[in-house]
Each structure stands twice: as C-alpha cells, then as structure tokens.
Design a protein around this motif. Structure first.
Motif, PDB file in Angstrom:
ATOM      1  N   HIS A   1      -3.839   8.926  -4.325  1.00 58.46           N
ATOM      2  CA  HIS A   1      -3.013   7.973  -3.591  1.00 58.46           C
ATOM      3  C   HIS A   1      -1.637   7.869  -4.270  1.00 58.46           C
ATOM      4  CE1 HIS A   1      -5.375   5.760  -6.583  1.00 58.46           C
ATOM      5  NE2 HIS A   1      -4.323   4.975  -6.716  1.00 58.46           N
ATOM      6  N   CYS A   2      -0.661   7.399  -3.524  1.00 63.53           N
ATOM      7  CA  CYS A   2       0.682   7.176  -4.059  1.00 63.53           C
ATOM      8  C   CYS A   2       0.913   5.679  -4.194  1.00 63.53           C
ATOM      9  CB  CYS A   2       1.750   7.698  -3.100  1.00 63.53           C
ATOM     10  SG  CYS A   2       1.745   9.463  -2.940  1.00 63.53           S
ATOM     11  N   VAL A   3       1.636   5.300  -5.213  1.00 59.02           N
ATOM     12  CA  VAL A   3       2.010   3.910  -5.422  1.00 59.02           C
ATOM     13  C   VAL A   3       3.536   3.848  -5.434  1.00 59.02           C
ATOM     14  CG1 VAL A   3       1.883   1.928  -6.973  1.00 59.02           C
ATOM     15  CG2 VAL A   3      -0.051   3.498  -6.812  1.00 59.02           C
ATOM     16  N   ASN A   4       4.089   2.902  -4.742  1.00 58.83           N
ATOM     17  CA  ASN A   4       5.534   2.810  -4.601  1.00 58.83           C
ATOM     18  C   ASN A   4       6.011   1.405  -4.936  1.00 58.83           C
ATOM     19  OD1 ASN A   4       7.954   4.244  -3.301  1.00 58.83           O
ATOM     20  ND2 ASN A   4       7.966   2.266  -2.275  1.00 58.83           N
TER      21      ASN A   4
ATOM     22  N   VAL B   1       3.581  -0.544  -2.508  1.00 59.20           N
ATOM     23  CA  VAL B   1       3.064   0.127  -1.318  1.00 59.20           C
ATOM     24  C   VAL B   1       2.182   1.288  -1.753  1.00 59.20           C
ATOM     25  CG1 VAL B   1       3.672   1.324   0.818  1.00 59.20           C
ATOM     26  CG2 VAL B   1       5.081  -0.570   0.023  1.00 59.20           C
ATOM     27  N   ILE B   2       0.995   1.343  -1.188  1.00 54.92           N
ATOM     28  CA  ILE B   2       0.032   2.400  -1.507  1.00 54.92           C
ATOM     29  C   ILE B   2      -0.089   3.310  -0.298  1.00 54.92           C
ATOM     30  CG2 ILE B   2      -2.340   2.894  -2.223  1.00 54.92           C
ATOM     31  CD1 ILE B   2      -0.942   0.966  -4.116  1.00 54.92           C
ATOM     32  N   MET B   3      -0.006   4.603  -0.505  1.00 59.63           N
ATOM     33  CA  MET B   3      -0.231   5.538   0.583  1.00 59.63           C
ATOM     34  C   MET B   3      -1.363   6.456   0.177  1.00 59.63           C
ATOM     35  SD  MET B   3       2.612   7.505   2.848  1.00 59.63           S
ATOM     36  CE  MET B   3       3.281   8.549   1.585  1.00 59.63           C
ATOM     37  N   GLY B   4      -2.324   6.646   1.054  1.00 63.07           N
ATOM     38  CA  GLY B   4      -3.460   7.517   0.741  1.00 63.07           C
ATOM     39  C   GLY B   4      -4.497   7.332   1.821  1.00 63.07           C
TER      40      GLY B   4
END
Lengths: 159, 159
Positions: free
Chosen positions: A124-127, B118-121
C-alpha cells in the motif's frame, strides 16, 4: 525545502531503537535517511499515529509481513495468525510506544498523539499532504527490515 | 458494548452530507450503519485523520477508485491520473473537511484533528485498537459508493 530539525528526526530514531531494544530484545541499525515529498510505498502492514499540538503530522511504522510476524513473536512469546486482531493491535501498540517515546524526547513542544491505526494491504502507499514531506528511515534488525516514516510540521514557527 | 452517542455519529454523517453537497454538488444517501470491532476492509483509497483532545480516535473516508476519480473531477473540474500527488491531496482535503465539519458540530468537547494521511492499495484493511470499535457508514451518491468509518472514544467519561 525541508526544515525539519535533525533533533526531531533523531527523537524518532532513538525511540524506535529504545522500543525495539527493550520490548523485542533486538538492536536496530539504520539505512540512509531520505526525504519523500510524494507518497511512500509502504510494506505489508503499517501502524500510523497522528501528531497534533505544537506539531502536526504522523508517524508510520511499516513492516513486511515476515518482520511483523517475527516482531509479534518476540513481543508476545508466541506465533500468531496475521488475521488475528491481537496481531494488528500489537503492531499498533509498538507504533504507539515509538511515538510516545519520541514525544518525550522532543523538549519544548507540546505534542499530542492519537490512537494508532493499523493498515494491512500488500504494497500500500501512504501519502502525507504535499507541503509536509515524509522523512523515511530504513531500519534493520535481526527480525528483518522495516521502516519509519515521519511527517512533521511545527506549528510554532520554531521548526 | 458500544457507547458512542448517536449525536456523534450524526455529526459525521451530517458533515459528509454537507461537504459532498457543497463541494461536489451531490446528495449522499446512507446504507445501514454497522459496528465493527475488528478491522474493516476498506476500498482502494482511504483518507484517514486522527482525533485527539476530549475524544481520541480517527475518521476514515474510503473510496473505490472509480468513485474517488469521479469525486476529484467534481471537485477540481478535470480528470486526473491516480498517481498524481494532487489526486491524493484532494482525497485528504475532502477527509479534512468532513472531520473539521463534524468537529464543529460536536458541542461541549474540545477535539483536535491531525493532518490527513491517504492510503492507496487494493482492498486494504484498516484497524483501530480493539477497545475502540469502528462505526461504519456505507454511503451512496451519484459519483458512486463510498464509506465513512469513525473510531471515537470520549476521554471525558461523557460518551
């Protein structure tokens, strides 16, 4: 331009080393610290805790699954299924201890820490917001690799 | 046993409806509210914001990718690539507006909100500590489905 003082970064590094040494009986060595102004690709499981008060931001402690399971075993003395809520709680509690330990090291600022949230999901990505860069600290210990990412903006003008 | 007062839940529901109506020009209708004491499986992209002060917890606003892209278009007036940092920032800003709007509705408590992360996954899971259940509110609007999850524990004994 990144203006996060090095002593703040050192507070989080020292906190991780203290917590891993005292709770997991392992020494943490560091890779090269980088600054990421966009999103960071995290590992499989991440503990996230918000900071507010004189500084706003967050701390992300992110683990590959193998490291997280080994850390649980070192923490609790037994193996666990990754779907067990106690596993996610333990990762949240480790994150909470690192944030709490760092907060105690940062003198002259009043910082509140929130509740840890734990995210699980492959790569996952964290921003963080674009104007708040993430300081990324790659870590290694005998349990495996993991990383600490800190997004931290002083609200007092004293950053 | 869940002791979160219904007016707190309503503050977050009303906040989402206000923000979607004013910023995205769409009305939000609700599915059945559930309580999840373990982790929740979130959609593809989630804004998370921590709460601290008289209440600690977090708000998660979670979108399938299609809804998030449609929301960005309604918000900014143009399409965007999901890897563009402005996209993640916009989802964080929507989350921030919902949390800020809800905070203003919760009278008699002093609550600080942190920075949105913000989490993307794909199909990531979000977990609050075991003693703080998530209130899950499925939402629908013309842009698609999304959900709001609120983990909220009063620190004043007045929950």
């Amino acid at each position: 331009m990144v203006t996060m003082k090095v002593e703040y970064i050192n507070a989080f590094i020292g906190a991780a080393q203290n917590v891993f040494s005292s709770m997991l009986n392992t020494e943490v060595t560091l890779g090269r610290v980088t600054v990421n102004t966009s999103h960071v690709t995290a590992h499989d499981i991440s503990g996230i805790i918000g900071l507010s008060g004189d500084a706003v931001g967050c701390v992300v402690v992110s683990f590959p699954m193998d490291t997280a399971l080994a850390a649980y075993k070192a923490f609790a003395g037994e193996e666990i299924d990754p779907m067990d809520p106690n596993f996610l709680d333990a990762i949240g509690e480790l994150t909470n201890m690192i944030a709490g330990n760092a907060k105690a090291e940062i003198v002259g600022m009043s910082i509140s820490i929130g509740l840890p949230t734990v995210i699980m999901g492959k790569q996952h990505c964290v921003n963080a917001p674009q104007n708040v860069p993430f300081i990324c600290i790659p870590c290694h210990c005998k349990l495996g690799n993991f990383s600490i990412e800190v997004a931290f903006r002083s609200e007092t003008g004293n950053n």
